[in-house]
Design a protein around this motif. Sequence first.
Motif, PDB file in Angstrom:
ATOM      1  N   ILE A  28      20.337  10.705 -55.635  1.00  0.00           N
ATOM      2  CA  ILE A  28      21.576  11.120 -54.968  1.00  0.00           C
ATOM      3  C   ILE A  28      22.064  12.444 -55.548  1.00  0.00           C
ATOM      4  O   ILE A  28      22.413  13.368 -54.797  1.00  0.00           O
ATOM      5  CB  ILE A  28      22.648  10.022 -55.085  1.00  0.00           C
ATOM      6  N   GLU A  29      22.086  12.555 -56.863  1.00  0.00           N
ATOM      7  CA  GLU A  29      22.528  13.803 -57.509  1.00  0.00           C
ATOM      8  C   GLU A  29      21.654  14.972 -57.096  1.00  0.00           C
ATOM      9  O   GLU A  29      22.156  16.070 -56.847  1.00  0.00           O
ATOM     10  CB  GLU A  29      22.533  13.643 -59.025  1.00  0.00           C
ATOM     11  N   GLU A  30      20.351  14.748 -57.027  1.00  0.00           N
ATOM     12  CA  GLU A  30      19.421  15.815 -56.629  1.00  0.00           C
ATOM     13  C   GLU A  30      19.715  16.277 -55.199  1.00  0.00           C
ATOM     14  O   GLU A  30      19.765  17.477 -54.916  1.00  0.00           O
ATOM     15  CB  GLU A  30      17.979  15.322 -56.752  1.00  0.00           C
ATOM     16  N   ILE A  31      19.915  15.334 -54.302  1.00  0.00           N
ATOM     17  CA  ILE A  31      20.189  15.684 -52.903  1.00  0.00           C
ATOM     18  C   ILE A  31      21.526  16.402 -52.781  1.00  0.00           C
ATOM     19  O   ILE A  31      21.632  17.438 -52.120  1.00  0.00           O
ATOM     20  CB  ILE A  31      20.165  14.425 -52.014  1.00  0.00           C
ATOM     21  N   LEU A  32      22.569  15.848 -53.418  1.00  0.00           N
ATOM     22  CA  LEU A  32      23.904  16.431 -53.285  1.00  0.00           C
ATOM     23  C   LEU A  32      24.029  17.792 -53.959  1.00  0.00           C
ATOM     24  O   LEU A  32      24.910  18.573 -53.598  1.00  0.00           O
ATOM     25  CB  LEU A  32      24.956  15.463 -53.836  1.00  0.00           C
TER      26      LEU A  32
END
Length: 74
Positions: A28-32
């Motif tokens: 999630i952090e990578e995508i956001l």
Amino acid sequence: MTGNPRTPLSISEEVALLDLQLQAMEIIEEILSGADPREAGARASLSLFVDRNPGQPQRALLLHMLSIRRTNPN
């Protein structure tokens, strides 16, 4: 009270769940953190699912992936 009470998790099940949650949070952090304007809609969608599923990053990621799959069938 409705529903069935949940059976407590074993230590190994708790560790597995925490590992899954950590992996989901990293994804999630990578995508956001992405900056590609073409992916802005996907980031907004994922952010919405994260907000709607506090403390359950694996569920938020799964629901996001299912919604993307439904809107972009191949």
